[in-house]
Scaffold this active site. Structure first.
Site, mmCIF file in Angstrom:
data_model
loop_
_atom_site.group_PDB
_atom_site.id
_atom_site.type_symbol
_atom_site.label_atom_id
_atom_site.label_comp_id
_atom_site.label_asym_id
_atom_site.label_seq_id
_atom_site.Cartn_x
_atom_site.Cartn_y
_atom_site.Cartn_z
ATOM 1 N N GLU A 33 37.674 38.313 49.507
ATOM 2 C CA GLU A 33 36.761 38.186 48.363
ATOM 3 C C GLU A 33 37.241 37.092 47.416
ATOM 4 O O GLU A 33 38.445 37.001 47.132
ATOM 5 C CB GLU A 33 36.759 39.537 47.625
ATOM 6 C CG GLU A 33 35.877 39.618 46.413
ATOM 7 C CD GLU A 33 36.068 40.940 45.668
ATOM 8 O OE1 GLU A 33 37.237 41.359 45.479
ATOM 9 O OE2 GLU A 33 35.065 41.543 45.274
ATOM 10 N N HIS A 35 38.486 35.227 44.336
ATOM 11 C CA HIS A 35 39.274 35.645 43.171
ATOM 12 C C HIS A 35 39.494 34.445 42.252
ATOM 13 O O HIS A 35 40.630 34.145 41.871
ATOM 14 C CB HIS A 35 40.605 36.247 43.615
ATOM 15 C CG HIS A 35 40.536 37.708 43.942
ATOM 16 N ND1 HIS A 35 39.931 38.186 45.076
ATOM 17 C CD2 HIS A 35 40.957 38.814 43.262
ATOM 18 C CE1 HIS A 35 40.001 39.515 45.084
ATOM 19 N NE2 HIS A 35 40.608 39.919 44.000
ATOM 20 N N ASP A 44 43.291 41.143 47.208
ATOM 21 C CA ASP A 44 43.271 42.621 47.150
ATOM 22 C C ASP A 44 44.139 43.242 48.250
ATOM 23 O O ASP A 44 44.844 44.233 48.011
ATOM 24 C CB ASP A 44 41.835 43.155 47.268
ATOM 25 C CG ASP A 44 41.009 42.833 46.025
ATOM 26 O OD1 ASP A 44 41.571 42.372 45.025
ATOM 27 O OD2 ASP A 44 39.779 43.047 46.084
ATOM 28 N N HIS A 119 40.810 47.349 46.290
ATOM 29 C CA HIS A 119 39.489 46.721 46.056
ATOM 30 C C HIS A 119 38.552 47.795 45.508
ATOM 31 O O HIS A 119 38.228 48.776 46.188
ATOM 32 C CB HIS A 119 38.978 46.139 47.371
ATOM 33 C CG HIS A 119 37.592 45.567 47.352
ATOM 34 N ND1 HIS A 119 37.227 44.515 46.545
ATOM 35 C CD2 HIS A 119 36.487 45.893 48.076
ATOM 36 C CE1 HIS A 119 35.945 44.221 46.769
ATOM 37 N NE2 HIS A 119 35.478 45.043 47.685
ATOM 38 N N GLU A 121 35.471 48.317 44.996
ATOM 39 C CA GLU A 121 34.227 48.748 45.644
ATOM 40 C C GLU A 121 34.459 49.682 46.836
ATOM 41 O O GLU A 121 33.524 50.313 47.332
ATOM 42 C CB GLU A 121 33.432 47.519 46.121
ATOM 43 C CG GLU A 121 32.811 46.685 45.013
ATOM 44 C CD GLU A 121 33.753 45.624 44.447
ATOM 45 O OE1 GLU A 121 34.989 45.820 44.450
ATOM 46 O OE2 GLU A 121 33.248 44.595 43.971
ATOM 47 N N HIS A 174 38.975 41.556 37.299
ATOM 48 C CA HIS A 174 38.893 40.883 38.598
ATOM 49 C C HIS A 174 39.430 39.464 38.470
ATOM 50 O O HIS A 174 38.900 38.670 37.697
ATOM 51 C CB HIS A 174 37.440 40.855 39.087
ATOM 52 C CG HIS A 174 37.294 40.128 40.386
ATOM 53 N ND1 HIS A 174 37.692 40.663 41.592
ATOM 54 C CD2 HIS A 174 36.843 38.890 40.662
ATOM 55 C CE1 HIS A 174 37.466 39.785 42.544
ATOM 56 N NE2 HIS A 174 36.953 38.707 42.008
ATOM 57 N N GLU A 179 45.831 41.142 38.244
ATOM 58 C CA GLU A 179 45.961 40.603 39.602
ATOM 59 C C GLU A 179 46.728 39.282 39.609
ATOM 60 O O GLU A 179 47.542 39.034 40.504
ATOM 61 C CB GLU A 179 44.579 40.412 40.241
ATOM 62 C CG GLU A 179 43.929 41.737 40.613
ATOM 63 C CD GLU A 179 42.634 41.573 41.386
ATOM 64 O OE1 GLU A 179 42.439 42.295 42.358
ATOM 65 O OE2 GLU A 179 41.792 40.716 40.998
HETATM 66 ZN ZN ZN Z 1 40.908 41.850 43.381
HETATM 67 MN MN MN Z 2 38.207 43.221 44.889
#
Ligand code: ZN
Ligand code: MN
Length: 254
Positions: A33, A35, A44, A119, A121, A174, A179
């Site tokens: 994904e 970032h 992630d 992650h 989701e 995010h 992170e």
């Molecule tokens: Zn992430």
């Molecule tokens: Mn994620």
């Protein structure tokens, strides 16, 4: 040979460890994904694996290779599916992978499986995979499963130290300070600090829309600013998460 990583062990060594020590097996789950421009697509999974390995070293556990593809990125917590590079699976695919993993680890004789999610989701699909896997195994199965989001192990005190101006919440975090700081701690060579954008925090309405509205999401993909990230914050976060995760695993599986 002192690795915690299952994929670096022979089956003979793995079987001996399972039979002798009944170690907890940690299964990290991530996503591929976007970032932002400053972090890699695999953030992630890299972070859930790093945190799992740190915790595993403290409790004598093993770390299985992570599930690297996550459920579809949502605008309000991952930027959405419209970014190039974001590569997601349908819910049924993720549920099936977790269901299969639960069945396979039980077949190995694993008694304690810890699913470490990185992650946002993924959460409910991991829950469903565990539920279906345990249902397949039936009431007599000896396997117990714990599922967690690693960021839930952060204390208020640490969040206050990392966010002196106020914590924006985990959904908007995010590709932001948590992170980015963790990546600067675990994988500094994969972070482009010079490319950290100034965006955010993103201002979302209290509903979702389909097809998703791209203009809700900053063009960079970052939902709140990663400015202020550094390796020292990453180390503080990493050590607290690993220590508290280790304590939780030992309390759950004495
Ligand atoms: Zn992430
Ligand atoms: Mn994620």
């Amino acid at each position: 040979m002192n690795t915690v990583f299952m994929n670096e062990m022979s089956w003979v060594d793995y079987q001996a460890r399972i039979e002798r020590d009944a170690p907890p097996v940690l299964l990290p789950v991530g996503a591929l994904e976007q970032h932002g421009p400053h972090l890699p697509l695999g953030t992630d999974g890299l972070l859930s694996t790093a945190v799992a390995a740190d915790a595993a070293r403290r409790v004598g556990g093993l770390v299985a290779p992570g599930l690297s593809y996550g459920y579809k990125s949502q605008p309000k917590c991952g930027g959405g599916q419209h970014f190039c590079g974001t590569t997601s699976v349908d819910a049924a695919t993720l549920i099936g992978s977790v269901r299969d993993a639960v069945r396979e680890f039980e077949r190995h004789g694993v008694k304690r499986l810890v699913i470490v999610n990185g992650h946002y989701e993924n959460q409910w699909f991991l829950t469903e995979g565990i539920d279906l896997g345990l249902r397949d195994l039936g009431a007599g199965a000896a396997l117990e499963v714990v599922r967690l989001e690693y960021w839930d192990f952060l204390t208020e005190a640490t969040l206050a130290a990392v966010f002196p101006d106020g914590f924006p919440g985990f959904a908007l975090e995010h590709a932001a300070v948590i992170e980015t700081s963790l990546m600067l701690h675990y994988h500094p060579n994969l972070v482009r600090v010079d490319l950290i954008p100034d965006d955010g925090p993103a201002d979302f309405p209290p509903y979702d829309a389909y097809p998703s509205r791209r203009h809700w999401v900053p063009l960079s993909g970052v939902l709140s600013s990663a400015r202020g990230s550094d390796a020292a914050k990453g180390r503080l976060i990493a050590e607290e998460v690993a220590q508290r995760l280790a304590t939780a695993i030992e309390a759950r599986f004495p």
